[in-house]
Design a protein around this motif. Structure first.
Motif, PDB file in Angstrom:
ATOM      1  N   ALA A  44     -25.532  47.468 -17.500  1.00  0.00           N
ATOM      2  CA  ALA A  44     -26.788  47.316 -17.267  1.00  0.00           C
ATOM      3  C   ALA A  44     -27.728  46.773 -18.392  1.00  0.00           C
ATOM      4  N   ALA A  45     -27.580  47.048 -19.454  1.00  0.00           N
ATOM      5  CA  ALA A  45     -28.267  46.277 -20.600  1.00  0.00           C
ATOM      6  C   ALA A  45     -27.773  44.875 -20.655  1.00  0.00           C
ATOM      7  N   MET A  46     -26.764  44.400 -20.552  1.00  0.00           N
ATOM      8  CA  MET A  46     -26.306  43.122 -20.543  1.00  0.00           C
ATOM      9  C   MET A  46     -26.709  42.469 -19.399  1.00  0.00           C
ATOM     10  N   ILE A  86     -18.287  40.208 -16.650  1.00  0.00           N
ATOM     11  CA  ILE A  86     -18.499  40.733 -17.921  1.00  0.00           C
ATOM     12  C   ILE A  86     -18.287  42.324 -17.760  1.00  0.00           C
ATOM     13  N   MET A  87     -17.004  42.629 -18.019  1.00  0.00           N
ATOM     14  CA  MET A  87     -16.576  43.918 -17.750  1.00  0.00           C
ATOM     15  C   MET A  87     -16.540  44.916 -18.813  1.00  0.00           C
ATOM     16  N   LEU A  94      -9.087  52.995 -14.509  1.00  0.00           N
ATOM     17  CA  LEU A  94     -10.257  52.711 -13.516  1.00  0.00           C
ATOM     18  C   LEU A  94     -11.495  52.893 -14.168  1.00  0.00           C
ATOM     19  N   SER A  95     -12.262  52.712 -13.177  1.00  0.00           N
ATOM     20  CA  SER A  95     -14.086  52.770 -13.723  1.00  0.00           C
ATOM     21  C   SER A  95     -14.332  51.646 -14.580  1.00  0.00           C
ATOM     22  N   ARG A  96     -14.426  50.571 -13.876  1.00  0.00           N
ATOM     23  CA  ARG A  96     -15.149  49.165 -14.439  1.00  0.00           C
ATOM     24  C   ARG A  96     -16.270  48.969 -13.974  1.00  0.00           C
ATOM     25  N   PHE A  97     -17.290  48.922 -14.914  1.00  0.00           N
ATOM     26  CA  PHE A  97     -18.660  48.267 -14.683  1.00  0.00           C
ATOM     27  C   PHE A  97     -18.699  46.924 -14.999  1.00  0.00           C
ATOM     28  N   GLY A 106     -24.770  24.836 -16.431  1.00  0.00           N
ATOM     29  CA  GLY A 106     -24.875  25.294 -17.836  1.00  0.00           C
ATOM     30  C   GLY A 106     -26.055  26.257 -17.809  1.00  0.00           C
ATOM     31  N   ARG A 107     -26.882  26.677 -16.634  1.00  0.00           N
ATOM     32  CA  ARG A 107     -27.909  27.771 -16.709  1.00  0.00           C
ATOM     33  C   ARG A 107     -27.545  28.547 -15.924  1.00  0.00           C
ATOM     34  N   VAL A 108     -28.165  30.042 -16.004  1.00  0.00           N
ATOM     35  CA  VAL A 108     -27.813  31.146 -15.320  1.00  0.00           C
ATOM     36  C   VAL A 108     -28.695  31.015 -14.012  1.00  0.00           C
ATOM     37  N   VAL A 109     -27.983  31.338 -13.040  1.00  0.00           N
ATOM     38  CA  VAL A 109     -28.851  31.510 -11.833  1.00  0.00           C
ATOM     39  C   VAL A 109     -28.869  33.146 -11.400  1.00  0.00           C
ATOM     40  N   SER A 110     -28.051  33.847 -11.669  1.00  0.00           N
ATOM     41  CA  SER A 110     -28.340  35.173 -11.500  1.00  0.00           C
ATOM     42  C   SER A 110     -27.210  36.071 -12.153  1.00  0.00           C
ATOM     43  N   ALA A 111     -27.486  37.432 -12.606  1.00  0.00           N
ATOM     44  CA  ALA A 111     -26.745  38.292 -13.036  1.00  0.00           C
ATOM     45  C   ALA A 111     -27.156  39.578 -12.605  1.00  0.00           C
ATOM     46  N   GLU A 112     -26.184  40.284 -11.907  1.00  0.00           N
ATOM     47  CA  GLU A 112     -25.846  41.482 -10.858  1.00  0.00           C
ATOM     48  C   GLU A 112     -24.998  42.331 -11.561  1.00  0.00           C
ATOM     49  N   GLN A 113     -25.241  43.672 -11.525  1.00  0.00           N
ATOM     50  CA  GLN A 113     -24.371  44.603 -11.958  1.00  0.00           C
ATOM     51  C   GLN A 113     -23.529  45.114 -10.668  1.00  0.00           C
ATOM     52  N   ALA A 114     -22.328  45.349 -11.033  1.00  0.00           N
ATOM     53  CA  ALA A 114     -21.342  45.662  -9.743  1.00  0.00           C
ATOM     54  C   ALA A 114     -20.540  47.045 -10.302  1.00  0.00           C
ATOM     55  N   TYR A 115     -19.798  47.644  -9.831  1.00  0.00           N
ATOM     56  CA  TYR A 115     -18.676  48.632  -9.973  1.00  0.00           C
ATOM     57  C   TYR A 115     -17.333  48.676  -9.303  1.00  0.00           C
ATOM     58  N   ILE A 116     -16.270  48.591  -9.937  1.00  0.00           N
ATOM     59  CA  ILE A 116     -14.996  48.418  -9.547  1.00  0.00           C
ATOM     60  C   ILE A 116     -14.223  49.927  -9.824  1.00  0.00           C
ATOM     61  N   ASP A 117     -13.617  50.439  -8.638  1.00  0.00           N
ATOM     62  CA  ASP A 117     -12.839  51.570  -8.690  1.00  0.00           C
ATOM     63  C   ASP A 117     -13.613  52.852  -8.642  1.00  0.00           C
TER      64      ASP A 117
END
Length: 117
Positions: A44-46, A86-87, A94-97, A106-117
């Motif tokens: 979340a902080a990243m 970025i994991m 398991l439990s990968r954020f 070369g420019r950031v368009v978006s950054a979204e948090q996700a959860y796997i497992d």
């Protein structure tokens, strides 16, 4: 009466083993909860620190310095965008954020948090 002594020592020994297993499970569970919270907070902080329009070049190095998994910290291309996952791993395996970063030119368009497992 030697049989009763043997039976008593057997029951006491099995009780100690059961108690050790319960304590081991409790410690393992507590560590899992702690690791999940830390990984979730780091992801979340990243994501919160990556702003649209920012330079995407230093993100891999920054993520690795922050403790992200080296497995996924690389750019890939799909659909006209460069994508960086970025994991942060909570309770292995398991439990990968994730903080999923999309960039273009070369420019950031978006950054979204996700959860796997």
């Amino acid at each position: 009466m030697p049989f009763l002594k043997f039976l008593r020592s057997l029951v006491v020994g099995l009780g100690k083993i059961a108690l050790a297993l319960v304590v081991l499970f409790a410690v393992f569970s507590a560590y899992g909860l702690y690791a999940d919270r830390v990984a979730s907070r780091k992801a979340a902080a990243m994501c919160a620190s990556i702003l649209p329009g920012a330079d995407a070049a230093p993100l891999v190095e920054r993520a690795l310095e922050d403790g992200a998994s080296t497995r996924s910290a690389r750019w890939s291309s799909s659909g006209g965008f460069d994508t960086l996952a970025i994991m942060y791993v909570g309770m292995p395996p398991l439990s990968r954020f994730l903080c999923m970063v999309k960039a273009k030119d070369g420019r950031v368009v978006s950054a979204e948090q996700a959860y796997i497992d």
